[in-house]
Design a protein around this motif. Structure first.
Motif, short mmCIF file in Angstrom:
data_model
loop_
_atom_site.label_atom_id
_atom_site.label_comp_id
_atom_site.label_asym_id
_atom_site.label_seq_id
_atom_site.Cartn_x
_atom_site.Cartn_y
_atom_site.Cartn_z
N PRO B 32 0.82 -1.20 0.00
CA PRO B 32 0.00 0.00 0.00
C PRO B 32 0.86 1.26 0.00
O PRO B 32 1.91 1.29 0.62
CB PRO B 32 -0.81 -0.11 1.29
CG PRO B 32 -0.09 -1.10 2.11
CD PRO B 32 0.65 -2.01 1.21
N GLY B 33 0.38 2.25 -0.70
CA GLY B 33 1.07 3.53 -0.70
C GLY B 33 2.16 3.65 -1.75
O GLY B 33 2.68 4.72 -1.97
N ASN B 72 -7.73 13.96 -1.57
CA ASN B 72 -8.38 14.57 -0.42
C ASN B 72 -7.34 15.35 0.37
O ASN B 72 -6.18 15.47 -0.05
CB ASN B 72 -9.04 13.48 0.44
CG ASN B 72 -8.08 12.34 0.72
OD1 ASN B 72 -6.89 12.55 0.93
ND2 ASN B 72 -8.61 11.13 0.72
N PHE B 74 -5.64 14.58 2.91
CA PHE B 74 -4.43 13.84 3.25
C PHE B 74 -3.49 13.69 2.07
O PHE B 74 -2.28 13.80 2.22
CB PHE B 74 -4.79 12.47 3.83
CG PHE B 74 -5.17 12.56 5.27
CD1 PHE B 74 -4.19 12.56 6.25
CD2 PHE B 74 -6.49 12.67 5.63
CE1 PHE B 74 -4.53 12.67 7.58
CE2 PHE B 74 -6.84 12.78 6.96
CZ PHE B 74 -5.86 12.78 7.94
N TYR B 78 0.49 14.78 2.18
CA TYR B 78 1.55 13.82 1.86
C TYR B 78 2.22 14.17 0.55
O TYR B 78 3.44 14.09 0.43
CB TYR B 78 0.99 12.40 1.81
CG TYR B 78 0.65 11.87 3.16
CD1 TYR B 78 1.67 11.46 4.01
CD2 TYR B 78 -0.65 11.80 3.61
CE1 TYR B 78 1.39 11.01 5.28
CE2 TYR B 78 -0.95 11.34 4.88
CZ TYR B 78 0.06 10.95 5.71
OH TYR B 78 -0.22 10.52 6.96
N VAL B 110 13.28 8.37 -4.17
CA VAL B 110 13.55 7.94 -2.80
C VAL B 110 13.19 9.05 -1.82
O VAL B 110 12.52 8.81 -0.80
CB VAL B 110 15.02 7.51 -2.64
CG1 VAL B 110 15.37 7.28 -1.19
CG2 VAL B 110 15.29 6.25 -3.44
N ALA B 120 4.10 10.86 7.84
CA ALA B 120 3.33 9.77 8.44
C ALA B 120 3.72 9.58 9.90
O ALA B 120 2.86 9.36 10.76
CB ALA B 120 3.56 8.48 7.67
N VAL B 123 1.98 12.31 11.77
CA VAL B 123 0.52 12.19 11.81
C VAL B 123 0.08 11.11 12.79
O VAL B 123 -0.80 11.34 13.62
CB VAL B 123 -0.04 11.90 10.39
CG1 VAL B 123 -1.51 11.51 10.47
CG2 VAL B 123 0.12 13.14 9.52
N VAL B 124 0.68 9.92 12.70
CA VAL B 124 0.23 8.85 13.59
C VAL B 124 0.99 8.84 14.91
O VAL B 124 0.68 8.08 15.80
CB VAL B 124 0.33 7.47 12.91
CG1 VAL B 124 -0.64 7.36 11.77
CG2 VAL B 124 1.73 7.17 12.46
N GLN B 125 2.00 9.72 15.02
CA GLN B 125 2.79 9.86 16.26
C GLN B 125 3.29 8.54 16.77
O GLN B 125 3.14 8.19 17.94
CB GLN B 125 1.95 10.57 17.32
CG GLN B 125 1.62 11.98 16.89
CD GLN B 125 0.92 12.77 17.94
OE1 GLN B 125 0.49 12.22 18.93
NE2 GLN B 125 0.83 14.06 17.73
N VAL B 129 5.76 3.12 11.88
CA VAL B 129 5.81 3.19 10.42
C VAL B 129 7.23 2.97 9.92
O VAL B 129 7.45 2.75 8.74
CB VAL B 129 5.27 4.54 9.87
CG1 VAL B 129 3.77 4.57 9.94
CG2 VAL B 129 5.88 5.69 10.59
#
Lengths: 134, 165
Positions: B32-33, B72, B74, B78, B110, B120, B123-125, B129
């Motif tokens: 994903p991503g 959107n 996000f 990003y 890269v 990321a 955002v997710v602290q 990741v």
């Protein structure tokens, strides 16, 4: 009248300079090191999944128990089955976390960025059974 | 001046179309991503045809427009982090004149992924990741190389375009 030149395919790969090869090599070495570091630090099996929303632990759940967990008041649903956890529902548009493969080994994670949900496997002794809210 | 505005528009339009084409491609390679980054092709070509400042502006406008149309909130955040970092890294590498087009493009791919990974983490602290780091490095390398080879071929064929002055 403008002159048009017809180019034929098959010029071959562009001439890469020595520095380019060096750059590729360095990136691959860093990636390999990071992978190895992660592989050796992580224990082989995770016993629990830890659910974090916006950096705050919402709950820790055992992987040995089949269950469905509603996260973050319903934005995501996590399913634990046969010792593996998988995100089965998310209300975000991209659905990336739902497409992600199920997790079971330690320090694997499923992340839903729009909802700030992180599901991560942890071994029992490191998360502390105290943290269990189930 | 007239042609410069025209080329600017064409580059931007091409980048937007490529963003659209990419949003149509259902490439699910299990990671994903990870995307091909077709729109970055335009940035790499522009890098050799425009001044650095203009490429930065082009990249920012491209991400903003593509984000509003196909993405959107996000994808804008990003996209901006990735695009700005990658453009600056590519400008820097190109200035050294030690790297060929694919080399510059690899560094761009890269660093694009690294920029997104850094956002990321914020955002997710969590650093969890981080396990994605090696995957994104190699993905950026492969897509950067492919885009670089394409850009190199395109640049061979548009030698008559020069917007540096």
């Amino acid at each position: 009248m403008k002159k048009f030149t017809i180019y034929l395919a098959g010029d071959g790969l562009p001439h890469m300079k020595k520095q380019d090869i060096f750059l590729i090599f360095i990136i691959l070495v860093i990636a390999a090191c990071a992978y190895c570091a992660h592989y050796y630090i992580a224990p082989p099996e995770g016993n629990y999944v830890e659910v974090k929303v916006d950096g705050v632990i919402e709950g820790t759940y055992s992987l040995s128990e089949d269950q469905e967990i509603v996260i973050n008041g319903g934005t995501n649903v996590l399913k634990i089955e046969d010792g593996k956890a998988k995100m089965i529902e998310a209300d975000c548009p991209d659905q990336l976390c739902v497409h992600q493969k199920e997790i079971s080994a330690a320090h694997e994670s499923i992340i839903c960025l729009p909802n700030k949900v992180v599901v991560q496997t942890v071994t029992g002794n490191e998360s502390g059974i105290d943290a269990m809210t189930n | 001046m007239k042609t410069k505005v025209g080329y600017y528009g064409i580059f931007l339009t091409l980048a937007l179309i490529l963003s659209y084409v990419e949003s149509l491609l259902p490439i699910q390679i299990g990671i994903p991503g990870v995307k091909l980054g077709l729109a970055n092709l335009v940035c790499v070509v522009a890098l050799y045809k425009m001044r650095g400042k203009e490429v930065v502006i082009l990249a920012i406008i491209r991400v903003l427009l593509a984000g509003f149309i196909f993405g959107n909130y996000f994808s804008i955040i990003y996209g901006l982090a990735g695009a700005i970092l990658s453009v600056f890294v590519m400008i820097g590498l190109k200035k050294t004149e030690k790297f060929s087009v694919p080399g510059v493009s690899i560094a761009g791919g890269v660093s694009h992924n690294m920029g997104q990974l850094i956002v990321a983490v914020f955002v997710v602290q969590t650093y969890s990741v981080g396990y994605y780091f090696p995957v994104l490095l190699v993905a950026g390398l492969v897509t950067g190389l492919l885009i670089g080879i394409c850009a190199n071929e395109i640049l061979k064929r548009i030698t008559h375009i020069n917007m540096k002055n």
